[in-house]
Design a protein around this motif. Structure first.
Motif, short mmCIF file in Angstrom:
data_model
loop_
_atom_site.label_atom_id
_atom_site.label_comp_id
_atom_site.label_asym_id
_atom_site.label_seq_id
_atom_site.Cartn_x
_atom_site.Cartn_y
_atom_site.Cartn_z
N ASN A 54 0.84 -1.25 -0.09
CA ASN A 54 -0.06 0.06 -0.08
C ASN A 54 0.70 1.36 -0.18
OD1 ASN A 54 -2.30 -1.77 0.19
ND2 ASN A 54 -2.88 -1.03 2.20
N LYS A 55 1.86 1.14 0.70
CA LYS A 55 2.84 2.60 0.88
C LYS A 55 3.33 2.55 -0.29
CE LYS A 55 2.63 3.05 6.03
NZ LYS A 55 3.10 2.98 7.11
N LEU A 56 3.84 1.67 -1.26
CA LEU A 56 4.56 1.66 -2.37
C LEU A 56 3.58 2.18 -3.33
CD1 LEU A 56 7.08 -1.27 -2.70
CD2 LEU A 56 7.51 1.13 -2.19
N GLY A 57 2.32 2.11 -3.16
CA GLY A 57 1.14 2.80 -4.36
C GLY A 57 1.24 1.39 -5.21
N ILE B 174 8.87 3.76 2.23
CA ILE B 174 9.05 5.20 1.61
C ILE B 174 10.42 5.53 1.10
CG2 ILE B 174 8.73 7.58 2.13
CD1 ILE B 174 6.11 5.97 2.03
N LYS C 175 10.33 3.35 -2.25
CA LYS C 175 9.56 4.17 -3.29
C LYS C 175 10.38 5.28 -3.90
CE LYS C 175 5.32 5.95 -4.98
NZ LYS C 175 5.82 7.26 -5.15
N TYR D 299 -5.68 -4.88 1.39
CA TYR D 299 -4.50 -4.38 0.36
C TYR D 299 -5.45 -3.56 -0.58
CZ TYR D 299 -2.67 -9.00 1.68
OH TYR D 299 -2.23 -10.12 2.42
N ASP D 300 -4.50 -2.57 -0.93
CA ASP D 300 -5.11 -1.44 -2.07
C ASP D 300 -4.87 -2.23 -3.45
OD1 ASP D 300 -5.58 0.45 -3.89
OD2 ASP D 300 -4.79 1.94 -2.63
N HIS D 301 -6.15 -2.89 -4.05
CA HIS D 301 -5.96 -3.48 -5.19
C HIS D 301 -6.49 -2.42 -6.54
CE1 HIS D 301 -9.54 -4.86 -3.13
NE2 HIS D 301 -10.09 -4.51 -4.38
N GLU D 302 -6.66 -1.34 -5.97
CA GLU D 302 -7.16 -0.27 -7.20
C GLU D 302 -5.95 0.67 -7.59
OE1 GLU D 302 -9.90 -0.62 -8.56
OE2 GLU D 302 -10.92 -1.95 -7.38
N VAL D 303 -4.98 0.86 -6.79
CA VAL D 303 -3.95 2.01 -7.11
C VAL D 303 -3.35 1.61 -8.25
CG1 VAL D 303 -2.16 0.75 -5.58
CG2 VAL D 303 -2.15 3.44 -6.13
N ARG D 304 -3.15 2.83 -9.07
CA ARG D 304 -2.75 2.98 -10.45
C ARG D 304 -3.69 2.60 -11.47
NH1 ARG D 304 2.73 3.46 -10.50
NH2 ARG D 304 2.94 3.01 -12.73
N GLY D 305 -4.72 2.56 -11.05
CA GLY D 305 -5.80 2.64 -11.93
C GLY D 305 -6.19 1.72 -12.95
#
Lengths: 938, 263
Positions: A361-364, A447, A450, A619-625
């Motif tokens: 998540n923190k790496l996007g 971070i 990143k 988990y963010d499974h949407e980031v980067r669209g």
């Protein structure tokens, strides 16, 4: 002066979490828990400055209260802090932020304080601290106020110790290997002794350590390069013998034999690379971080993600997604069954999941594909597979360092963290492992990583480097040693930025401190590199140069630390000759019982099948669209999908998308590791095909997690599994592009079940034709691709009902033509939804489609199995359920031909109806949802 | 038509800046992703931009609370520049971490209070990071002039955050937010696509994914130029990004209005 500021949030989620954990540990006296952040601050601050610090940085006026000094205890208290030397990001951030506020320099040591409310007995207190609140591998604690330890260690003289080898006999050589945690065997120790005798000198500590790292199982894959004699005892009493001349070579040869045009790089670099479109390539890698996750679940999984993402950065790619496959002990394991020195599976699971989510998540990066498996075989040794996908312009990855290039390291500072990680992962664990190699575990800093991603992408596009690699296991000793293999290098460790003083040269050289990338930068581009790093807040260090002497030379200022010829470092390792045994299980069979609705519900509620939405949504499974097919699909977004479809950001010039899927079936491996490999490949491929992936563009990754390979029975299964991979690559015409083996997964002499993860990367030609398991409409036809089997060996239903059968279903005869037919039907828009049949077979697949779509489904068992339970719960590979519009029936029949049969239809009435001969099992979709989602079985 | 330059500040740990840039680009703006270090050392100036979009991510790892240190930098380093922008009525949009930073920096502080701010963004009520698609309605009474053309708009897009619960100091704050038109977005019941039948989430999970008071997903300041929201409309610009469910709900009109207002 040390100032103490306690801050308590009214809604800190940690409090309720502790209460819940206490209940699960049977501690009923605890009525609540208040958690506070303790800031110990050393520095000269006026009252007004302290007030400013609180207002601006520490205390939220809406939800926080604070106390300066020590608050009155509300009951029993526990104060916990990380041990000195373990990364404390919050403390470092606070120091920096205070400077930004214009305050005098301060030093910060953080702690967490738990106030335990209610009646907590001494025993309960001890349990709660030991099992829930404190991980003594990385933390220390006190029942009162914990004396803060600020992170400065005493400076020490730079010392290099010479070690006497020539006078040691064989036993003493092995003792030395053990004492220094070198994990080298006798033959290897003898080779080291012989080398230094030929140079007429004693090796320095750092030289032995360098050799041990470079020669570790983790770094050089000794077992996978060994010559192995296998004896295979068959169930009819006969035996065959074979010699396997390098498992790694066998996998590599299978890939070379296929050599598709779209393959860019396999097995030679940090990650495998394949073509995406005319402009970009995709890089893919999957790693394991098992032993660290056993000792410190959050940090182990956290740095596991960080490590595999660096592998992708290490081939000049921009990471764009993550995957994770996790194997744990049963979360309901009774405490009495927990071996000493082992963290309870529930706590391991929670920590690992939090660690994976935190880093990705923190790496996007979207974490889009995975699986979770529970078995008693993983209690002492969980498995944490982390994968990463990256995108890079074609031909943009330079791989050849040039003479006089500078050795540039970017990223984090170096501490004692992670020392001996490579050798630690090359040995088995027991109850004392946490104490002896606690330093192998570390906390990540996403971070900083990143920042490395941003810098490397720009440095690549500006052509600032000639070679790049990540700094992983073995630290600089491995990364610089590998990069300089052809030319030779000279390094000065005195330039390396340290987290705290007092590190000896060998510690700096070996430290596995995270978040570092090493690059070969031409001297005239160093200034550009420096300004790029400055702009992105990334620390950069010039470590030395590529010399052309073919020697690894390391100094610390004027002190010599290492001087070894590259030839010996990389080619001096004696090849191992190993023996292996595999014994087929004694054949057993039994008549399965009659088929009932309870079987379906128990399968759906089984931890390996039931929804893991509670994990996936953290988990963010949407980031980067770019997520086209998500982990959960359908109107209620709770139906499981088969694979992830991703459209990489910045590739909107066409409709191509990438697919990620996986296959893992350790139950089959207990009976036949060869079949496990074939079936895991099939599972990964059919998952990929089921969402619209093209079977002619699939690249595979292998990840073997196995026990101690020096024990022939463990090694026998491993050889069989590798053979299955080789045969699978040939049959499916799909190359392996990268892989990894993690051996010595044992606890107290007990190996884990040999576990192979197959990860697949493929392409969807047109993302408009990507489908999921939920898209059907009422009245749609239901088809089953593939053929049935009566054999329940290795199936989940056999495990649940304790059926002693050993008979495995047959492998798929001609998988590629089958999957090509399915793909053509999906790609032409004929198929409305698809779902693969895996654990739990046809009945689970049909139920999951009903859950996903919230429609009913009615299925008549296709021919091939006479027994209703077997018909609906067999796990024969190669099967996919498809739905299509009734009007398209003829077209679908023509497209699928002999590969599929019409088995039923989608119904408006929300019932799952499964019939086979006289037997009809009916379940409401609602009941299936509560079994699958809430694990409720009436 | 010229494309107005839109500043997208990037702090270490920022992500979703590339998606935000993509949305701005498609909406007709000229996105410029600039690291805060370059704003600080004067390489790039706030004044050269027609609007500011602070994107999502984990600035500085959120080690000092979500958006905490970025908020500090907005306050200490860039207070003057932001003050000028707000007074000039240039649109400022904060998404997710950018919203958290604007709230904690005092640019979206809620109704005036004698001491400190009256609203905050804090841990989700279930204590976990949560990623899922939600349905958003733009609040009809919202005082933001640049959101005005969108009062009928319903947006479907994902949330992805651990600290997105909007909390207020007391009930009075909520009342004055309503009265003052400071509420910009609310979470709607996922079934309510046509605005006519829109129903609020009423605090019910998962339509309201984090337990935000009064289903508030985003707010604006008293000038109406500064707007912030937790969900990610920049992740719903193309139809293919949308999971199955009712059609429509693109986030693009939001960015078009933002770019339009910056002209």
């Amino acid at each position: 002066m040390v100032l103490r500021i306690e801050v308590t949030s009214i809604d800190d989620p940690e409090g309720p979490r502790v209460s819940q954990m206490a209940r699960s540990l049977g501690i009923l006296g605890l009525t609540g828990c208040t958690v506070s952040r303790v800031h110990n601050i050393r520095g000269q601050l006026s009252d007004a400055q302290v007030e400013l610090l609180c207002r601006e940085l520490l205390v939220d006026p809406v939800v926080d209260t604070h106390t300066i000094g020590v608050s009155n205890p509300l009951g029993r208290a526990v104060e916990v802090a990380v041990q000195p030397g373990v990364t404390d990001l919050e403390a470092r951030e606070l120091e920096r932020a205070a400077a930004e506020l214009g305050l005098p320099a301060i030093e910060v040591a953080m702690a967490r304080r738990y106030d335990l409310l209610g009646e907590v007995s001494d025993t309960d207190f001890e349990t709660l601290v030991g099992r829930g609140l404190v991980n003594s591998t990385v933390e220390h604690w006190s029942p009162n106020q914990l004396e803060p330890e600020f992170s400065a260690a005493a400076a020490a003289d730079v010392r290099v110790a010479a070690i006497e080898l020539s006078t040691l006999d064989d036993g003493e050589l092995l003792d030395l290997s053990r004492e220094m945690l070198l994990s080298l065997d006798l033959e290897e120790m003898r080779a080291v002794r012989a080398h230094f005798e030929s140079e007429g000198r004693r090796p320095a500590d750092a030289e032995l350590e360098t050799l041990a790292q470079t020669w570790s199982e983790h770094c050089v894959h000794k077992t996978f390069r060994a010559e192995i004699a296998l004896t295979h005892h068959h169930s009819d009493g006969s035996a065959t013998s074979s010699v396997h001349d390098g498992l790694l070579d066998a996998l590599r040869r299978a890939t070379e034999a296929l050599d598709p045009w779209w393959l860019r790089s396999a097995f030679v670099d940090d990650a495998g690379i394949v073509a995406f479109d005319d402009h970009d390539d995709l890089a893919f890698k999957v790693e394991t971080h098992n032993h660290p996750s056993a000792l410190e679940p959050f940090g182990g999984a956290n740095t596991g993600v960080g490590g595999v993402v660096r592998d992708v950065i290490g081939v000049s790619a921009r990471p764009i997604a993550c995957t994770d496959v996790l194997c744990f002990g049963p979360v309901d394991l009774p405490d009495a069954d927990l071996p000493e020195g082992v963290i309870h599976p529930r706590r391991i699971r929670d920590g690992v999941v939090a660690g994976v989510g935190d880093y990705g998540n923190k790496l996007g990066l979207p974490t889009v594909n995975g699986a979770v498996i529970y078995s008693e075989g993983y209690v002492g040794n969980p498995l944490v597979y982390c994968g990463s996908l990256g995108l890079l312009p074609q031909g943009s990855h330079p791989t050849e360092a040039k003479l006089e290039d500078r050795i540039i390291s970017i990223g984090g500072k170096v501490g004692r963290d992670g020392i001996h990680g490579a050798t630690f992962s090359s040995a088995s664990m027991d109850a004392t492992t946490g104490d002896t190699v606690g330093s192998a575990v570390q906390i990540g800093d996403p971070i900083t990583e990143k920042g490395c991603i941003e810098v490397v992408e720009r440095a690549r596009d500006a052509g600032l480097y000639n070679a790049i690699t990540d700094c992983g296991a073995g630290g600089l000793s491995s990364s610089v040693g590998e990069m300089g293999e052809d030319l030779g290098v000279e390094v000065d460790l005195s330039t390396v930025p340290l987290k705290y003083p007092g590190l000896q040269p060998w510690e700096i050289w070996l430290s596995e401190a995270q978040e570092r990338i090493v690059l070969a930068v031409p001297p005239d581009r160093v200034a550009e590199m420096q300004s790029l790093c400055d702009q992105w807040d990334v620390e950069m260090t010039d470590l030395g140069r590529f010399t052309g002497t073919q020697r690894l030379v390391v100094r610390h200022g004027s002190t010599d630390v290492v001087d070894i010829p590259m030839a010996f470092l990389h080619d001096g390792l004696p090849r191992r000759h190993m023996s292996a045994v595999w014994t087929d299980p004694t054949p057993a069979d039994c008549a399965p019982p009659g088929f009932e609705s309870a079987h379906v519900l128990r399968l759906l509620a089984h931890p390996d099948v039931a929804s893991n939405e509670d994990i996936v949504r953290t988990y963010d499974h949407e980031v980067r669209g770019g997520t086209v097919v998500r982990p959960f699909v359908g109107p209620e977004a709770d139906g499981p999908s088969d694979a992830a479809v991703l459209k990489p950001l910045g590739t909107s010039r066409n409709a191509l998308a990438a697919v990620l899927s996986n296959g893992i079936c350790p139950r089959v491996g207990k009976l036949d590791p060869w079949a496990m490999a074939m079936m895991a490949i099939d599972e990964a491929v059919r998952n990929l095909v089921a969402v619209g992936g093209n079977p002619d563009r699939v690249a595979l990754l292998d990840n073997f997690c196995w026990g101690d390979p020096t024990k022939p029975d463990r090694l026998g299964g491993l050889v069989r599994a590798v053979q299955g991979c080789v045969d699978g690559a040939e049959l499916y015409e799909m190359p392996f592009i990268s892989g990894k083996d993690s051996l010595f997964n044992e606890f107290d002499g007990e190996p884990i079940p040999g576990t192979l993860l197959i990860s697949a990367l493929g392409l969807v030609p047109d993302m408009a034709h990507a489908i999921d398991s939920a898209g059907s409409a009422v009245e749609d036809d239901v088809w089953m691709v593939g053929t049935q089997s009566d054999h329940l060996g290795g199936s989940l239903i056999a495990e649940i009902l304790e059926l002693p059968t050993t008979h495995l279903p047959p492998m798929v005869f001609d998988p590629l033509s089958r999957y090509r037919a399915v793909h053509a039907a999906i790609a032409s828009g004929l198929i409305t939804s698809a779902h693969d049949c895996s654990e739990g077979g046809l009945c689970v697949a049909a139920s999951e489609m009903a859950i996903a779509s919230r429609h009913g489904i009615s299925i008549m068992a296709p021919p091939g199995s006479d027994q209703p339970l077997a018909a609906f719960a067999n796990e024969a590979p190669g099967r996919i359920l498809l739905t299509s519009r009734p009007a398209d029936r003829a077209a679908v029949a023509a497209a699928l031909g002999e590969h599929a049969s019409l088995v039923g239809n989608v119904t408006d009435e929300p019932m799952i109806r499964l019939s086979s001969g006289e037997t009809i099992v009916e379940i409401s979709v609602e009941a299936a949802v509560s079994a699958f989602r809430d694990r409720i079985v009436p | 038509m010229t494309k107005p330059p839109i500043l997208i500040p990037h702090a270490s740990g920022t992500n979703r800046d590339q998606e935000a840039a993509q949305a701005i680009d498609i909406a007709g703006g000229d996105p410029r992703v600039v690291h805060v270090n370059r704003l600080l050392n004067g390489d790039v100036s706030f004044g050269d931009h027609a609007a500011i979009l602070i994107p999502g991510g984990f600035s500085y790892g959120d080690s000092l609370g979500a958006g905490g240190r970025l908020a500090l930098e907005l306050r200490t380093w860039f207070a003057d520049e932001l003050g000028v922008a707000v007074r000039a009525g240039r649109p400022i949009l904060g998404i997710c971490n950018g919203f958290q930073a604007l709230v904690k920096a005092g640019l979206l502080a809620g109704p005036q209070r004698p001491v400190g701010r009256s609203v905050t963004l804090t841990h989700n009520s279930n204590g976990k990071f949560e990623c899922r698609w939600v349905t958003l309605g733009i609040e009809p009474g919202c005082r933001s002039s640049w959101l005005a053309p969108l009062y009928e708009l319903v947006v479907r897009c994902p949330v992805a955050h651990g600290e997105g619960r909007l909390a207020v100091a007391d009930a009075e704050v909520l009342e004055s937010m309503d009265d003052g038109g400071l509420v910009a977005f609310r979470y709607l019941d996922s079934g309510s696509t046509p605005r006519g039948s829109a129903g609020r989430a009423d605090g019910v999970y998962p339509a309201n994914p984090n337990g935000s008071v009064a289903d508030i997903a985003g707010m604006c300041d008293a000038t109406g130029a500064v707007v912030g929201l937790m969900p990610h409309p920049e992740d719903h610009i193309f139809d293919w990004q949308r999971p199955s469910g009712p059609p429509g709900g693109s986030g693009l009109p939001l960015f078009q209005a933002f770019v339009e207002a910056s002209r």
